[in-house]
Design a protein around this motif. Structure first.
Motif, PDB file in Angstrom:
ATOM      1  N   MET A   1      38.605  36.364  30.210  1.00  0.00           N
ATOM      2  CA  MET A   1      39.148  36.765  28.873  1.00  0.00           C
ATOM      3  C   MET A   1      38.181  35.904  27.646  1.00  0.00           C
ATOM      4  SD  MET A   1      42.349  36.792  26.556  1.00  0.00           S
ATOM      5  CE  MET A   1      43.033  37.938  25.160  1.00  0.00           C
ATOM      6  N   ASP A   2      37.487  36.659  26.762  1.00  0.00           N
ATOM      7  CA  ASP A   2      36.922  36.099  25.733  1.00  0.00           C
ATOM      8  C   ASP A   2      37.935  35.714  24.794  1.00  0.00           C
ATOM      9  OD1 ASP A   2      35.336  35.204  23.799  1.00  0.00           O
ATOM     10  OD2 ASP A   2      33.614  36.412  24.571  1.00  0.00           O
ATOM     11  N   TYR A   3      38.092  34.440  24.338  1.00  0.00           N
ATOM     12  CA  TYR A   3      39.147  34.240  23.456  1.00  0.00           C
ATOM     13  C   TYR A   3      38.546  34.435  22.158  1.00  0.00           C
ATOM     14  CZ  TYR A   3      41.943  31.696  27.214  1.00  0.00           C
ATOM     15  OH  TYR A   3      42.692  31.372  28.161  1.00  0.00           O
ATOM     16  N   ILE A   4      37.348  34.070  21.917  1.00  0.00           N
ATOM     17  CA  ILE A   4      36.485  34.350  20.659  1.00  0.00           C
ATOM     18  C   ILE A   4      36.601  35.484  20.162  1.00  0.00           C
ATOM     19  CG2 ILE A   4      34.495  33.859  19.483  1.00  0.00           C
ATOM     20  CD1 ILE A   4      35.675  31.078  19.965  1.00  0.00           C
ATOM     21  N   GLN A   5      36.168  36.519  21.048  1.00  0.00           N
ATOM     22  CA  GLN A   5      36.097  37.907  20.655  1.00  0.00           C
ATOM     23  C   GLN A   5      37.487  38.396  20.417  1.00  0.00           C
ATOM     24  OE1 GLN A   5      33.191  39.663  19.728  1.00  0.00           O
ATOM     25  NE2 GLN A   5      32.150  37.863  20.438  1.00  0.00           N
ATOM     26  N   GLN A   6      38.378  38.013  21.121  1.00  0.00           N
ATOM     27  CA  GLN A   6      39.747  38.379  20.848  1.00  0.00           C
ATOM     28  C   GLN A   6      40.493  37.874  19.524  1.00  0.00           C
ATOM     29  OE1 GLN A   6      41.638  40.497  23.218  1.00  0.00           O
ATOM     30  NE2 GLN A   6      42.929  40.630  21.841  1.00  0.00           N
ATOM     31  N   GLY A   7      40.020  36.527  19.322  1.00  0.00           N
ATOM     32  CA  GLY A   7      40.474  36.021  17.885  1.00  0.00           C
ATOM     33  C   GLY A   7      39.780  36.701  16.733  1.00  0.00           C
ATOM     34  N   LEU A   8      38.437  37.189  16.871  1.00  0.00           N
ATOM     35  CA  LEU A   8      37.733  37.520  16.003  1.00  0.00           C
ATOM     36  C   LEU A   8      38.485  39.163  15.703  1.00  0.00           C
ATOM     37  CD1 LEU A   8      33.930  36.778  16.688  1.00  0.00           C
ATOM     38  CD2 LEU A   8      35.226  36.029  14.987  1.00  0.00           C
ATOM     39  N   GLN A   9      38.835  39.735  16.525  1.00  0.00           N
ATOM     40  CA  GLN A   9      39.544  41.003  16.331  1.00  0.00           C
ATOM     41  C   GLN A   9      40.853  40.781  15.662  1.00  0.00           C
ATOM     42  OE1 GLN A   9      38.277  44.152  17.016  1.00  0.00           O
ATOM     43  NE2 GLN A   9      40.026  44.894  16.104  1.00  0.00           N
ATOM     44  N   TYR A  10      41.605  39.831  16.136  1.00  0.00           N
ATOM     45  CA  TYR A  10      42.801  39.541  15.331  1.00  0.00           C
ATOM     46  C   TYR A  10      42.673  39.038  13.821  1.00  0.00           C
ATOM     47  CZ  TYR A  10      45.977  39.412  19.566  1.00  0.00           C
ATOM     48  OH  TYR A  10      47.035  39.722  20.583  1.00  0.00           O
ATOM     49  N   MET A  11      41.474  38.550  13.637  1.00  0.00           N
ATOM     50  CA  MET A  11      41.127  38.059  12.167  1.00  0.00           C
ATOM     51  C   MET A  11      40.949  39.249  11.367  1.00  0.00           C
ATOM     52  SD  MET A  11      38.936  34.712  11.698  1.00  0.00           S
ATOM     53  CE  MET A  11      38.593  34.621  10.011  1.00  0.00           C
ATOM     54  N   LYS A  12      40.128  40.198  12.059  1.00  0.00           N
ATOM     55  CA  LYS A  12      39.876  41.588  11.452  1.00  0.00           C
ATOM     56  C   LYS A  12      41.181  42.312  11.171  1.00  0.00           C
ATOM     57  CE  LYS A  12      35.183  43.226  12.989  1.00  0.00           C
ATOM     58  NZ  LYS A  12      34.913  43.696  14.116  1.00  0.00           N
ATOM     59  N   GLU A  13      42.225  42.226  12.062  1.00  0.00           N
ATOM     60  CA  GLU A  13      43.420  42.728  11.559  1.00  0.00           C
ATOM     61  C   GLU A  13      44.294  41.987  10.955  1.00  0.00           C
ATOM     62  OE1 GLU A  13      44.769  43.404  15.725  1.00  0.00           O
ATOM     63  OE2 GLU A  13      43.081  44.408  16.240  1.00  0.00           O
ATOM     64  N   GLN A  14      43.817  40.863  10.208  1.00  0.00           N
ATOM     65  CA  GLN A  14      44.675  40.109   9.329  1.00  0.00           C
ATOM     66  C   GLN A  14      45.913  39.178   9.969  1.00  0.00           C
ATOM     67  OE1 GLN A  14      43.661  39.334   6.107  1.00  0.00           O
ATOM     68  NE2 GLN A  14      41.732  40.506   6.683  1.00  0.00           N
ATOM     69  N   ASN A  15      45.523  39.140  11.344  1.00  0.00           N
ATOM     70  CA  ASN A  15      46.697  38.361  12.247  1.00  0.00           C
ATOM     71  C   ASN A  15      46.226  36.990  12.496  1.00  0.00           C
ATOM     72  OD1 ASN A  15      48.639  37.504  13.933  1.00  0.00           O
ATOM     73  ND2 ASN A  15      48.441  39.261  15.136  1.00  0.00           N
ATOM     74  N   MET A  16      46.147  36.181  11.257  1.00  0.00           N
ATOM     75  CA  MET A  16      45.749  34.674  11.340  1.00  0.00           C
ATOM     76  C   MET A  16      46.356  33.855  12.489  1.00  0.00           C
ATOM     77  SD  MET A  16      43.059  35.234   9.446  1.00  0.00           S
ATOM     78  CE  MET A  16      42.743  36.581   8.632  1.00  0.00           C
ATOM     79  N   GLU A  17      47.493  34.268  12.607  1.00  0.00           N
ATOM     80  CA  GLU A  17      48.246  33.258  13.708  1.00  0.00           C
ATOM     81  C   GLU A  17      47.769  33.162  14.853  1.00  0.00           C
ATOM     82  OE1 GLU A  17      52.839  32.241  14.490  1.00  0.00           O
ATOM     83  OE2 GLU A  17      52.626  33.229  12.447  1.00  0.00           O
ATOM     84  N   GLU A  18      47.542  34.607  15.390  1.00  0.00           N
ATOM     85  CA  GLU A  18      47.081  34.807  16.801  1.00  0.00           C
ATOM     86  C   GLU A  18      45.687  34.652  16.992  1.00  0.00           C
ATOM     87  OE1 GLU A  18      48.996  35.680  19.538  1.00  0.00           O
ATOM     88  OE2 GLU A  18      50.667  35.614  18.237  1.00  0.00           O
ATOM     89  N   ALA A  19      44.851  34.777  16.103  1.00  0.00           N
ATOM     90  CA  ALA A  19      43.584  34.230  16.089  1.00  0.00           C
ATOM     91  C   ALA A  19      43.397  32.786  16.154  1.00  0.00           C
ATOM     92  CB  ALA A  19      42.789  34.853  14.975  1.00  0.00           C
ATOM     93  N   ALA A  20      44.340  31.852  15.221  1.00  0.00           N
ATOM     94  CA  ALA A  20      44.075  30.590  15.408  1.00  0.00           C
ATOM     95  C   ALA A  20      44.551  30.214  16.963  1.00  0.00           C
ATOM     96  CB  ALA A  20      45.133  30.116  14.535  1.00  0.00           C
ATOM     97  N   LYS A  21      45.646  30.893  17.638  1.00  0.00           N
ATOM     98  CA  LYS A  21      46.146  30.285  18.950  1.00  0.00           C
ATOM     99  C   LYS A  21      44.953  30.673  19.892  1.00  0.00           C
ATOM    100  CE  LYS A  21      50.865  31.646  18.481  1.00  0.00           C
ATOM    101  NZ  LYS A  21      51.745  32.627  18.750  1.00  0.00           N
ATOM    102  N   LEU A  22      44.279  31.698  19.714  1.00  0.00           N
ATOM    103  CA  LEU A  22      42.994  31.980  20.552  1.00  0.00           C
ATOM    104  C   LEU A  22      41.960  31.058  20.276  1.00  0.00           C
ATOM    105  CD1 LEU A  22      43.311  35.996  20.718  1.00  0.00           C
ATOM    106  CD2 LEU A  22      43.746  34.379  22.465  1.00  0.00           C
ATOM    107  N   PHE A  23      41.543  30.643  19.210  1.00  0.00           N
ATOM    108  CA  PHE A  23      40.286  29.863  18.891  1.00  0.00           C
ATOM    109  C   PHE A  23      40.853  28.310  19.678  1.00  0.00           C
ATOM    110  CE2 PHE A  23      39.189  32.514  15.052  1.00  0.00           C
ATOM    111  CZ  PHE A  23      38.713  33.564  15.806  1.00  0.00           C
ATOM    112  N   ASN A  24      42.072  28.067  19.343  1.00  0.00           N
ATOM    113  CA  ASN A  24      42.458  26.900  19.778  1.00  0.00           C
ATOM    114  C   ASN A  24      42.317  26.723  21.359  1.00  0.00           C
ATOM    115  OD1 ASN A  24      43.457  24.334  18.815  1.00  0.00           O
ATOM    116  ND2 ASN A  24      45.298  24.843  19.809  1.00  0.00           N
TER     117      ASN A  24
END
Length: 220
Positions: A1-24
Motif C-alpha cells: 500500500m502506498d502511504y503517500i498516495q493514500q495520505g494525499l487522498q485524505y488531504m484532498k478530503e480534508q481528513n488531516m488526521e488520517e493523512a498525518a498517520k499515513l505520512f508518519n
C-alpha cells in the motif's frame, strides 16, 4: 500500500488526521526518504503549524539537498511568515533544481512583489501566466506586477483578460478603472469602479476611486 498516495487522498478530503498517520508511517518505514517529510511538511503548512513544517522540510533537505519540492515547501513556510527574502531564495533554488510549475513562479513573483521589486517579479509572474492561462489568480497577479512596473497598456490588457476569465472579479474591475484614469478616460474608469462596488460593496479603494472621478467630472 502506498502511504503517500493514500495520505494525499485524505488531504484532498480534508481528513488531516488520517493523512498525518499515513505520512508518519511512511517516515517510520522509510526514514531516509525525503518524500515522507515533504508531504508531512505540506500538511503542517496547510494547518498553519509553520515552525513544525519548517523542521520537516529541513530534514528532507538534510537527506537530499537537491529535492526541489522541499525548497518549494520551505519557501511557502517563509512566505506565510512574511520572511520574503528567505522565501525568494528557496523558490529560486526550487526552480534551479528543475521545478517548472506555475505555482513556484507565482510564489517567487509574489515574494519579490512583497519586497517592492515589481520589475524583478515580472518575468516570473509572466512565466506563471504562460503555464496556467486559465488561472484567474495567477493572471491577476501578473496584471498587478505590470501595473506596479508602470507598464500601463500591458496591465490594461491583462486586467481585461482577467475579466474574460471571471467577469465578477472586483479587484480587476478596480484596477481597470485605475488604468482608464491613466488613459484619461474618466467615464470608463467610473463604470469599472461602479462594477467593483456592485460585486463587492465594501471595496474601499473602488469607493475612493469613484468619489475621486465623480468630483473630477463635477468640476468640468
Amino acid at each position: 500500500m502506498d502511504y503517500i498516495q493514500q495520505g494525499l487522498q485524505y488531504m484532498k478530503e480534508q481528513n488531516m488526521e488520517e493523512a498525518a498517520k499515513l505520512f508518519n508511517r511512511h517516515i517510520e518505514e522509510h526514514p531516509e526518504d525525503p518524500v515522507g517529510y515533504i508531504n508531512f511538511g505540506n500538511l503542517l503548512t496547510h494547518i498553519k503549524e509553520y515552525d513544525r513544517a519548517k523542521r520537516f522540510f529541513e530534514k528532507a533537505l538534510e537527506l537530499d539537498e537537491n529535492v526541489p519540492t522541499a525548497h518549494y515547501g520551505l519557501g511557502n513556510v517563509y512566505f506565510e511568515q512574511e520572511q520574503y527574502s528567505e522565501a525568494t531564495q528557496e523558490f529560486q533554488d526550487a526552480i534551479k533544481q528543475g521545478l517548472d510549475e506555475a505555482d513556484v513562479y507565482l510564489m517567487l513573483g509574489m515574494s519579490l512583489m512583497n519586497q517592492e521589486q515589481p520589475k524583478l517579479a515580472l518575468p516570473y509572474l509572466q512565466r506563471a501566466s504562460e503555464l496556467e492561462q486559465e488561472d484567474v489568480d495567477i493572471q491577476f497577479q501578473y496584471g498587478l506586477s505590470l501595473a506596479y512596473a508602470n507598464l500601463i497598456e500591458e496591465a490594461f490588457n491583462q486586467f481585461k483578460h482577467v475579466l474574460k476569465l471571471d467577469e465578477e472579479h472586483s479587484d480587476a474591475h478596480y484596477n481597470l478603472g485605475v488604468a482608464y484614469l491613466y488613459k484619461e478616460e474618466p467615464h470608463h474608469a467610473l463604470d469599472h469602479f461602479n462594477q467593483a462596488l456592485k460585486i463587492q460593496p465594501e471595496h474601499v479603494l473602488a469607493g475612493h476611486g469613484k468619489k475621486q472621478v465623480e468630483d473630477m467630472l463635477n468640476e468640468h
